[in-house]
Scaffold this motif. Sequence first.
Motif, mmCIF file in Angstrom:
data_model
loop_
_atom_site.group_PDB
_atom_site.id
_atom_site.type_symbol
_atom_site.label_atom_id
_atom_site.label_comp_id
_atom_site.label_asym_id
_atom_site.label_seq_id
_atom_site.Cartn_x
_atom_site.Cartn_y
_atom_site.Cartn_z
ATOM 1 N N GLU A 180 -6.096 40.115 -19.997
ATOM 2 C CA GLU A 180 -7.248 39.281 -20.216
ATOM 3 C C GLU A 180 -6.868 37.643 -19.335
ATOM 4 O O GLU A 180 -7.775 37.302 -18.785
ATOM 5 C CB GLU A 180 -7.415 38.728 -21.561
ATOM 6 C CG GLU A 180 -7.962 39.878 -22.302
ATOM 7 C CD GLU A 180 -7.998 39.754 -23.802
ATOM 8 O OE1 GLU A 180 -7.959 38.379 -24.298
ATOM 9 O OE2 GLU A 180 -8.315 40.590 -24.495
ATOM 10 N N ALA A 181 -5.431 37.222 -19.421
ATOM 11 C CA ALA A 181 -5.161 36.152 -18.498
ATOM 12 C C ALA A 181 -5.501 36.307 -17.001
ATOM 13 O O ALA A 181 -5.946 35.349 -16.434
ATOM 14 C CB ALA A 181 -3.978 35.890 -18.901
ATOM 15 N N ILE A 182 -4.929 37.473 -16.550
ATOM 16 C CA ILE A 182 -5.019 37.854 -15.076
ATOM 17 C C ILE A 182 -6.368 38.005 -14.777
ATOM 18 O O ILE A 182 -6.937 37.344 -13.687
ATOM 19 C CB ILE A 182 -4.291 38.953 -14.886
ATOM 20 C CG1 ILE A 182 -2.575 38.780 -15.010
ATOM 21 C CG2 ILE A 182 -4.800 39.522 -13.430
ATOM 22 C CD1 ILE A 182 -1.720 40.017 -15.032
ATOM 23 N N LEU A 183 -7.169 38.487 -15.696
ATOM 24 C CA LEU A 183 -8.577 38.546 -15.294
ATOM 25 C C LEU A 183 -9.327 37.201 -15.154
ATOM 26 O O LEU A 183 -10.271 36.897 -14.410
ATOM 27 C CB LEU A 183 -9.279 39.465 -16.131
ATOM 28 C CG LEU A 183 -9.043 41.008 -16.070
ATOM 29 C CD1 LEU A 183 -9.594 41.813 -17.270
ATOM 30 C CD2 LEU A 183 -9.589 41.516 -14.804
ATOM 31 N N GLN A 184 -9.084 36.260 -16.115
ATOM 32 C CA GLN A 184 -9.489 34.884 -16.046
ATOM 33 C C GLN A 184 -9.102 34.276 -14.996
ATOM 34 O O GLN A 184 -9.982 33.581 -14.209
ATOM 35 C CB GLN A 184 -8.777 34.214 -17.363
ATOM 36 C CG GLN A 184 -9.526 32.875 -17.607
ATOM 37 C CD GLN A 184 -9.344 32.067 -18.802
ATOM 38 O OE1 GLN A 184 -8.391 32.847 -19.464
ATOM 39 N NE2 GLN A 184 -9.612 30.929 -18.949
ATOM 40 N N ILE A 185 -7.874 34.413 -14.482
ATOM 41 C CA ILE A 185 -7.437 33.903 -13.290
ATOM 42 C C ILE A 185 -8.132 34.460 -11.793
ATOM 43 O O ILE A 185 -8.673 33.639 -11.202
ATOM 44 C CB ILE A 185 -5.913 33.942 -12.994
ATOM 45 C CG1 ILE A 185 -5.226 33.095 -14.165
ATOM 46 C CG2 ILE A 185 -5.533 33.560 -11.896
ATOM 47 C CD1 ILE A 185 -3.554 33.536 -14.325
ATOM 48 N N VAL A 186 -8.233 35.761 -11.973
ATOM 49 C CA VAL A 186 -9.232 36.324 -10.907
ATOM 50 C C VAL A 186 -10.424 35.783 -10.763
ATOM 51 O O VAL A 186 -10.985 35.310 -9.725
ATOM 52 C CB VAL A 186 -9.135 37.827 -10.917
ATOM 53 C CG1 VAL A 186 -10.224 38.526 -9.942
ATOM 54 C CG2 VAL A 186 -7.701 38.340 -10.881
ATOM 55 N N ASP A 187 -11.079 35.355 -11.719
ATOM 56 C CA ASP A 187 -12.357 34.953 -11.789
ATOM 57 C C ASP A 187 -12.694 33.503 -11.734
ATOM 58 O O ASP A 187 -13.668 33.151 -11.716
ATOM 59 C CB ASP A 187 -13.188 35.409 -13.335
ATOM 60 C CG ASP A 187 -13.350 36.991 -13.342
ATOM 61 O OD1 ASP A 187 -13.382 37.486 -12.384
ATOM 62 O OD2 ASP A 187 -13.620 37.622 -14.472
ATOM 63 N N ALA A 188 -11.511 33.052 -11.813
ATOM 64 C CA ALA A 188 -11.456 31.430 -11.787
ATOM 65 C C ALA A 188 -12.093 30.877 -10.331
ATOM 66 O O ALA A 188 -11.864 31.567 -9.358
ATOM 67 C CB ALA A 188 -10.171 30.865 -11.842
ATOM 68 N N GLN A 189 -12.775 29.698 -10.345
ATOM 69 C CA GLN A 189 -13.134 29.256 -9.096
ATOM 70 C C GLN A 189 -12.102 28.486 -8.335
ATOM 71 O O GLN A 189 -12.049 28.823 -7.221
ATOM 72 C CB GLN A 189 -14.239 27.676 -9.482
ATOM 73 C CG GLN A 189 -14.794 27.265 -8.364
ATOM 74 C CD GLN A 189 -15.874 27.845 -7.669
ATOM 75 O OE1 GLN A 189 -16.779 28.917 -8.365
ATOM 76 N NE2 GLN A 189 -16.046 27.542 -6.572
ATOM 77 N N ASP A 190 -11.191 28.080 -8.915
ATOM 78 C CA ASP A 190 -9.809 27.641 -8.257
ATOM 79 C C ASP A 190 -8.779 28.086 -9.035
ATOM 80 O O ASP A 190 -7.865 27.287 -9.488
ATOM 81 C CB ASP A 190 -9.951 25.993 -8.127
ATOM 82 C CG ASP A 190 -9.035 25.574 -7.233
ATOM 83 O OD1 ASP A 190 -8.186 26.284 -6.379
ATOM 84 O OD2 ASP A 190 -8.539 24.330 -7.417
ATOM 85 N N PRO A 191 -8.156 29.209 -8.752
ATOM 86 C CA PRO A 191 -7.246 29.923 -9.265
ATOM 87 C C PRO A 191 -5.977 29.310 -8.985
ATOM 88 O O PRO A 191 -5.659 28.867 -7.859
ATOM 89 C CB PRO A 191 -7.310 31.232 -8.892
ATOM 90 C CG PRO A 191 -7.820 31.354 -7.723
ATOM 91 C CD PRO A 191 -8.947 30.423 -7.855
ATOM 92 N N PRO A 192 -4.862 29.314 -9.825
ATOM 93 C CA PRO A 192 -3.437 28.719 -9.497
ATOM 94 C C PRO A 192 -2.908 29.776 -8.539
ATOM 95 O O PRO A 192 -2.814 30.773 -8.488
ATOM 96 C CB PRO A 192 -2.886 29.097 -10.663
ATOM 97 C CG PRO A 192 -3.421 29.793 -11.681
ATOM 98 C CD PRO A 192 -4.978 29.894 -11.115
ATOM 99 N N LEU A 193 -2.004 29.042 -7.468
ATOM 100 C CA LEU A 193 -1.162 30.104 -6.664
ATOM 101 C C LEU A 193 -0.093 30.739 -7.630
ATOM 102 O O LEU A 193 0.038 31.833 -7.248
ATOM 103 C CB LEU A 193 -0.537 29.280 -5.989
ATOM 104 C CG LEU A 193 0.338 29.725 -4.752
ATOM 105 C CD1 LEU A 193 -0.305 31.034 -3.799
ATOM 106 C CD2 LEU A 193 1.120 28.804 -3.746
#
Length: 61
Positions: free
Chosen positions: A13-26
Motif C-alpha cells: 500500500e505504501a509503494i502504491l501511494q508513492i507511485v500515485d503521488a504528485q511528487d514522489p520521493p526519490l
Amino acid sequence: MTEHRGDPRATAEAILQIVDAQDPPLRFAVGAGVLPLVRGAYADRLAAWEAWEAVSARQPD
C-alpha cells in the motif's frame, strides 16, 4: 535481537501511494524502525562533515 516483520500488505500500500503521488520521493524507507537508525547514521555523517567543513571548502592559494 529479535526481528519483527511488518505486514507485507502495508508495504504494498505504501509503494502504491508513492507511485500515485504528485511528487514522489526519490528514496523511501520501509518499516517503523528504519527512520531512527537512519537519523543516527546521518547525524554522525553530518557531524563529521561539519567538523571538516573548513578543509572541504578551502580554496587553493
